[in-house]
Design a protein around this motif. Sequence first.
Motif, PDB file in Angstrom:
ATOM      1  N   TYR A 192      -4.812  -4.704 -29.815  1.00 52.17           N
ATOM      2  CA  TYR A 192      -3.942  -5.774 -29.306  1.00 52.17           C
ATOM      3  C   TYR A 192      -3.170  -6.379 -30.476  1.00 52.17           C
ATOM      4  O   TYR A 192      -3.716  -6.614 -31.543  1.00 52.17           O
ATOM      5  N   THR A 193      -1.896  -6.637 -30.271  1.00 56.65           N
ATOM      6  CA  THR A 193      -1.067  -7.178 -31.345  1.00 56.65           C
ATOM      7  C   THR A 193      -0.288  -8.363 -30.842  1.00 56.65           C
ATOM      8  O   THR A 193       0.093  -8.422 -29.676  1.00 56.65           O
ATOM      9  N   GLN A 231      -6.235 -14.737 -35.510  1.00 51.70           N
ATOM     10  CA  GLN A 231      -6.220 -13.278 -35.418  1.00 51.70           C
ATOM     11  C   GLN A 231      -7.634 -12.727 -35.225  1.00 51.70           C
ATOM     12  O   GLN A 231      -7.835 -11.737 -34.509  1.00 51.70           O
ATOM     13  N   LYS A 232      -8.602 -13.380 -35.836  1.00 47.41           N
ATOM     14  CA  LYS A 232      -9.989 -12.950 -35.649  1.00 47.41           C
ATOM     15  C   LYS A 232     -10.449 -13.202 -34.215  1.00 47.41           C
ATOM     16  O   LYS A 232     -11.172 -12.387 -33.628  1.00 47.41           O
ATOM     17  N   ILE A 233     -10.038 -14.319 -33.659  1.00 47.53           N
ATOM     18  CA  ILE A 233     -10.405 -14.612 -32.265  1.00 47.53           C
ATOM     19  C   ILE A 233      -9.735 -13.620 -31.323  1.00 47.53           C
ATOM     20  O   ILE A 233     -10.334 -13.162 -30.342  1.00 47.53           O
ATOM     21  N   GLU A 234      -8.491 -13.273 -31.616  1.00 47.25           N
ATOM     22  CA  GLU A 234      -7.770 -12.291 -30.788  1.00 47.25           C
ATOM     23  C   GLU A 234      -8.462 -10.933 -30.816  1.00 47.25           C
ATOM     24  O   GLU A 234      -8.605 -10.260 -29.793  1.00 47.25           O
ATOM     25  N   ILE A 245     -10.500 -21.072 -25.331  1.00 47.72           N
ATOM     26  CA  ILE A 245     -11.567 -22.025 -25.656  1.00 47.72           C
ATOM     27  C   ILE A 245     -11.904 -21.952 -27.142  1.00 47.72           C
ATOM     28  O   ILE A 245     -12.093 -22.980 -27.806  1.00 47.72           O
ATOM     29  N   ASP A 246     -11.976 -20.742 -27.676  1.00 44.38           N
ATOM     30  CA  ASP A 246     -12.312 -20.598 -29.092  1.00 44.38           C
ATOM     31  C   ASP A 246     -11.212 -21.153 -29.995  1.00 44.38           C
ATOM     32  O   ASP A 246     -11.492 -21.724 -31.048  1.00 44.38           O
TER      33      ASP A 246
END
Length: 958
Positions: free
Chosen positions: A851-852, A840-843, A542-543
Amino acid sequence: MDSYSSHTLADARTITCCFYTTNYFYSTTSLPIYQILLYSENLVVAMEFSRAHLYVLLVNSTISLLLVTAKNEISTNFDPKNRIAVHVGLILDFNSSTGFVANSCISMALSDFYSINSRYTTRLAIHPKNANNVLSAASAALELINEDQVDAIIGPQNSKEAIFVAEIGGKSHVPVISFSVTSSLLWPSRNPYFIQTTLPDSSQLECITSLVQQLGWHVVVVIYQDETDRESSTGFIPSLTDAFQKASIQLSYVIAISSSASESHIRQELGNLRTMQTRVFLVHVTSSDLASRLFSLANDVGIVNKGTAWIVTDALSNTLSSLDATTIEEMEGVLGVRPYVPKSKNLENFKIKWKENNINIFCLRAYDTVWALATSVEKLKFPQVKRSHEESNASSAVLTNLRVSETGPGLVKRILETRFLGLSGEFKLKDGQLETPVLEIINVVGNGDRIVGYWTPRSGFSRKIVTATDEGPGAVNSKPVDDVFKPIIWPGDSTKKPNGWDVPGMGLKLRVGVPVKTGFKEFVNVQEIGDSKKYNVTGFCIDVFQAALDSLPFKLEPEYLPLKHDTNGTYKDLVDKLTGTKTRIYDALVGDITIRADREGEVDFSLPYLESGVVMVVRVEPDRLKNMWIFLKPLSWDLWLTIVLAAIFIGLVLRMLERHVNPQRQLSMLFLFPLAALAFPERNMVGNKWAKFVLVVWLFMAYILMQSYTANLSSILTVSQLRPSADNPVCAGYQKYSFVGDMLQKMNIKHVSYTSMDEYDKALSLGCKNGGVDVIFDEIPYIKLFLHKYGSKYQTISSKMDGAATTSTGGFGFAFPSGSPLSKPISKAILDVMEKGKIQKIEKKYFGAGYTFQYHAQDISRDGPSLTAYSFAGLFTITAFLTLLAVVCSECSFVISRYRNLNVNISRVQSFEMSDDVPSDENDQRDSKEEVEILGQEENIDEQELQPTNIHIYHGSE
């Protein structure tokens, strides 16, 4: 048909006036026709009149006076021997505005040409024929070829008629020159006697395609004229479809409208466009009346307003001057493509003489066509042919008995070679067609149109005219049209470029379906807010979608609607809800949806925003390595055998090299030298210098082997072994509703579905024998999230089993209905989000710092790889070579030493026999030392330790 005698008219302008008048009356009556051939010093025109037309002309005092004057000057101003009449047919629809204007332009062209080139020996004699359908055009062509024996035909006016006339002209070798047919079906290469002196439809396709691309539109609705221009349109539409397909532009809808269609039918077709998302319309019509009705009804329906874009082809752009002011006002904001007509002095003079406002490109093309034909005729040097009217009538009875023109091939060649600067621009033919010149982009504003830019095949779009000199070799303009064009006024008096799409009935609010998940809620989490039937939707997917919407150049507000899985349903069932137009209630589908081939054919996907692929994970068991023979595993059996053989070989070499120094040393002890040298590296284990060299080589090889053994043994002892065998899983687990279940079913593996990571952990811990599973199959994003939480207990592996190895997929993407204009903008926005690092910020927000996105499946054997003899083949080869080299050098050195010793002994004996004195003690000691060296004693022994009993000295006599 009655025939009138020839007359000479002195004034070409008067002839032109007469020609206009007769054409006007000719188009309004169907009375019997009379033919009169008018000659002047600069002009020869064959004209046809009805009986009523002649009465009108005779009543006209000016015309009567001219006829009398011409009759009196026949013998003085006209010499048939100096003027050769070249008969040319003209087939037009004089009732149409295009035919009437073109006819007048042809008359002016003849007058202007021969007034300038008065000394030319040839004159074009025009034979006009009225034709408004295929039958009349074909009949006119037969009559012109067989009866009038024309050498060329100008016309006909539309492509349907041109197909038949071109066929007749090809069989009779009479060139057919068309200045108005733009159909791409009539390729001159198929008929060498058909010449197009206007631009074909295909010449503007590249420009239109590039224009749509540069403006950022990906879906277009096409409206074209059917019936009268059916061949042209059906030729244009396939070519347009191919061009758009190569440029990844989709034709969402194609409407064919007849020029005779009723207003209710046109209104209904345009009304259907209101329900579509596409707001870019391409119009290809030739009829001014149809264009007027089309845009009038489009304004009434409400699709010519802010947010829409309209583009018209040159078929309509060239005739804008013939439209009334009301139609021009209704076309406000329309873009058009048409050939650029350069300004010239001749064009200005022509406009002054024309004194009308309805001049168009076809008039100018007709004018240039006459000039090209007249120039070619003069260059060809036509012979004067005397025709028999009666014989020509006899030859026209049957279609198959066509007269074959002898001058046709030469005339075609001359026309194709003709090149000059005409009123419409440079006249230059290529492959029987007018070469593509500069095209201009116009914008309909106010009471007319304004030029906003130009386009050339080599340079693309530009604000100013780009000449051949400015282009240079291979010059291409890469700037977007927004920076190149002058400001464009769009429909609705808007200066903002339209998006090219809209969501009908919803404004700018998107109905977005999201799947309801019971596990892995880090991706999509749907929570209902009380009993209000409102939902709070969050999650990684969603983000990412919201970040993509924020990157769009326009504002969209999503409305998230939960999508629950049906019983035994899958994600494909959710995707199917986007298909269809009547039952579809969603504009997009957002979530952890995998892009697959079977789904791509039904809906449109954005670019993937997360990698994917199916892998399997197993449980780690670190206590499986309990083996008493584990120390043998680092090296394979063939390597062990090679090492033993190498040790025996080195021992034999050392025994061979040491036999001269220590003959008493046992052979069995020498075999232990290679192994003993590793544990007890003493300095004086061997005495021969070549034996020492071999021992050094052996130690070097042994050092490499020991290091390799140690490294491989450490790897075997430290790497955990996996359970079960990756090659033969008994039962497997997968995520519920995923397509992985179908994959496992095809692999004939027993499978169980789970919904969360905790269930994965429990199932793998139990194992297949205890009600769990031996392996979990799932997509990479879920497995990475699972390993991030339980990484110390599990490991992903690859497998040799068909279908069980890592299976690639298209990744996670957002789904849209087929033909949705949102897919391309969202894909571009996803790239923007990824390049700026937002994803990457959302991840990190949802999956944690560990997490990668980078992932590589491991392939670990249960026993670990053993080193083989082949791995050290190079080392063994070098060792063997150096060892054999040492043996050869040692033996050669020994032979040379024996040879020198023998020579020294002989010389000593001879010297002692010849000497009478007894050698002194000093000489005895020197000779004894030399004898010891000759015998090959290489050990360092002091002179005091030498025993006289061990040395044989000859004293010369007994």
